[in-house]
Design a protein around this motif. Structure first.
Motif, PDB file in Angstrom:
ATOM      1  N   PHE A  23       0.836  -1.200   0.000  1.00 45.22           N
ATOM      2  CA  PHE A  23       0.000   0.000   0.000  1.00 45.22           C
ATOM      3  C   PHE A  23       0.866   1.244   0.000  1.00 45.22           C
ATOM      4  O   PHE A  23       1.813   1.364   0.793  1.00 45.22           O
ATOM      5  N   MET A  24       0.545   2.189  -0.903  1.00 42.76           N
ATOM      6  CA  MET A  24       1.183   3.505  -0.934  1.00 42.76           C
ATOM      7  C   MET A  24       0.115   4.554  -0.645  1.00 42.76           C
ATOM      8  O   MET A  24      -0.678   4.899  -1.524  1.00 42.76           O
ATOM      9  N   PRO A  25       0.067   5.060   0.601  1.00 39.04           N
ATOM     10  CA  PRO A  25      -0.953   6.063   0.932  1.00 39.04           C
ATOM     11  C   PRO A  25      -0.699   7.367   0.194  1.00 39.04           C
ATOM     12  O   PRO A  25       0.445   7.777  -0.002  1.00 39.04           O
ATOM     13  N   LYS A  26      -1.790   8.036  -0.168  1.00 39.79           N
ATOM     14  CA  LYS A  26      -1.628   9.296  -0.887  1.00 39.79           C
ATOM     15  C   LYS A  26      -1.353  10.459   0.050  1.00 39.79           C
ATOM     16  O   LYS A  26      -0.771  11.466  -0.352  1.00 39.79           O
ATOM     17  N   ASP A  27      -1.786  10.332   1.311  1.00 41.00           N
ATOM     18  CA  ASP A  27      -1.557  11.391   2.286  1.00 41.00           C
ATOM     19  C   ASP A  27      -1.754  10.828   3.685  1.00 41.00           C
ATOM     20  O   ASP A  27      -2.038   9.634   3.866  1.00 41.00           O
ATOM     21  N   LEU A  28      -1.625  11.685   4.691  1.00 39.15           N
ATOM     22  CA  LEU A  28      -1.729  11.253   6.081  1.00 39.15           C
ATOM     23  C   LEU A  28      -3.110  10.680   6.377  1.00 39.15           C
ATOM     24  O   LEU A  28      -3.238   9.649   7.059  1.00 39.15           O
ATOM     25  N   GLU A  29      -4.147  11.324   5.889  1.00 37.03           N
ATOM     26  CA  GLU A  29      -5.511  10.855   6.131  1.00 37.03           C
ATOM     27  C   GLU A  29      -5.720   9.459   5.558  1.00 37.03           C
ATOM     28  O   GLU A  29      -6.337   8.583   6.186  1.00 37.03           O
ATOM     29  N   ASP A  30      -5.198   9.233   4.369  1.00 38.40           N
ATOM     30  CA  ASP A  30      -5.317   7.920   3.717  1.00 38.40           C
ATOM     31  C   ASP A  30      -4.597   6.849   4.526  1.00 38.40           C
ATOM     32  O   ASP A  30      -5.105   5.730   4.712  1.00 38.40           O
ATOM     33  N   LEU A  31      -3.412   7.179   5.038  1.00 35.35           N
ATOM     34  CA  LEU A  31      -2.646   6.236   5.853  1.00 35.35           C
ATOM     35  C   LEU A  31      -3.398   5.888   7.137  1.00 35.35           C
ATOM     36  O   LEU A  31      -3.518   4.708   7.500  1.00 35.35           O
ATOM     37  N   CYS A  32      -3.914   6.895   7.823  1.00 34.28           N
ATOM     38  CA  CYS A  32      -4.626   6.659   9.086  1.00 34.28           C
ATOM     39  C   CYS A  32      -5.877   5.810   8.865  1.00 34.28           C
ATOM     40  O   CYS A  32      -6.171   4.891   9.645  1.00 34.28           O
ATOM     41  N   ARG A  66       4.619   1.791   1.903  1.00 35.81           N
ATOM     42  CA  ARG A  66       5.695   2.644   1.399  1.00 35.81           C
ATOM     43  C   ARG A  66       5.146   4.048   1.163  1.00 35.81           C
ATOM     44  O   ARG A  66       4.178   4.219   0.418  1.00 35.81           O
ATOM     45  N   LEU A  67       5.765   5.024   1.789  1.00 37.23           N
ATOM     46  CA  LEU A  67       5.328   6.407   1.642  1.00 37.23           C
ATOM     47  C   LEU A  67       5.829   6.983   0.326  1.00 37.23           C
ATOM     48  O   LEU A  67       6.944   6.698  -0.106  1.00 37.23           O
ATOM     49  N   GLY A  68       4.999   7.796  -0.297  1.00 38.61           N
ATOM     50  CA  GLY A  68       5.352   8.376  -1.590  1.00 38.61           C
ATOM     51  C   GLY A  68       5.288   9.887  -1.587  1.00 38.61           C
ATOM     52  O   GLY A  68       5.672  10.551  -0.612  1.00 38.61           O
TER      53      GLY A  68
END
Length: 305
Positions: A23-32, A66-68
């Motif tokens: 998973f590559m979150p698009k932003d902090l909200e997506d990750l949380c 993985r952060l992008g």
């Protein structure tokens, strides 16, 4: 979110099996949101730039994050640098220098800011802990937390952070400096590194921590008695090979994927080096390179008496 995502192309050593989920979150909200909705029995592994990592041939179970681009921002104000966890260390050093801030110690460190904070990366006598002010991170449960220096448990090449905690942003303090002088300093560091390390080979940086408990200072009075490379040399393992893996002839504390190595080749050679150093010196080398995932099998060399 992807299933069975190949991970070898995302690591500097180009080895290892796939991620069960990726998973590559698009932003902090997506990750949380993703972490808070993830079943609690599913393990989480944050993957940076793959520079200090051996992923075993069986791959990684659970979710690899993985952060992008949503985590690569950089802001400089006064004596502070606010850096996204996905920012490469070298890029942070260069941009800081342009802003008149001295984070030059990061220039030759492979990897990202998030990984540098997690392992307290450093070189030439400077460590990330020396500059650390705070970090933003997301817990396995999807909660945003702020980490202060006392929360990190900084030690040589170590922190006490949970392995599934995802660092998303790091704030560092930096001394002021002249941009041209800082740029010249980094060029000197690069030249010194390229003259002594196999920078054109597939490596994962330094393989083992220095038993001395500190990195090379770069000074003329630096001692080499308990440096990992010195111990490896004395044990006769410079240039040693196992399958497609080799301890670099140029710098014996660098594992190299010399010729189509598997993760088992690389980890197996590292374990043989550890055994030889223990037999010769009575000193236990501790891995600096992180090894994760499931092996397909134990390398046959490790089963020999």
């Amino acid at each position: 979110m992807e299933s069975n995502r190949p991970l070898a192309p995302l690591t500097w050593l180009r080895v290892g099996g796939p991620a069960e989920r990726f998973f590559m979150p698009k932003d902090l909200e997506d990750l949380c949101a993703t972490l808070s909705g993830l079943a609690p029995e599913i393990p989480v592994f944050p993957l940076g730039l793959g520079s200090n990592l051996i992923i075993r041939d069986g791959g990684i179970r659970g979710l690899v994050i993985r952060l992008g681009r949503g985590f690569n921002g950089m802001e400089f104000s006064g004596d502070r640098a606010v850096l996204g966890a996905a920012v490469p260390d070298a890029q942070a050093a260069k941009r800081a220098a342009m802003a008149g801030l001295d984070l030059t110690f990061l220039r030759t460190i492979p990897g990202s800011i998030g990984g540098a904070a997690r392992m307290n990366a450093g070189c030439y006598g400077s460590y990330l802990a020396d500059h650390f002010l705070e970090a933003q991170a997301v817990t396995r449960q999807g909660e945003v937390v702020t980490l202060l220096p006392q929360d990190m448990g900084f030690a040589y090449r170590h922190t006490d952070l949970p392995p599934d905690l995802v660092i998303t942003r790091v704030t560092l303090a930096a001394a002021p400096g002249d941009p041209e002088a800082l740029a010249a300093k980094m060029e000197e560091q690069l030249a010194r590194r390229d003259a002594s390390q196999p920078t054109r080979d597939r490596t994962a940086g330094s393989t083992f921590r220095n038993p001395a408990g500190f990195s090379s200072t770069g000074r003329a009075d630096d001692t080499h008695e308990l440096k990992a490379w010195s111990l490896i040399d004395a044990a006769g393992m410079r240039g040693a090979r196992l399958g497609g893996a080799q301890m670099s002839p140029m710098h014996s504390n660098f594992l190299v994927n010399a010729e189509g190595a598997t993760a088992a080749d690389l980890e197996g050679l590292g374990e043989l080096v550890r055994k030889k150093v223990w037999d010769f010196h009575g000193i236990e080398l501790i891995w600096e390179v992180q090894r994760v995932g499931d092996p397909l099998s134990v390398h046959p060399e490790l089963t020999k008496d």
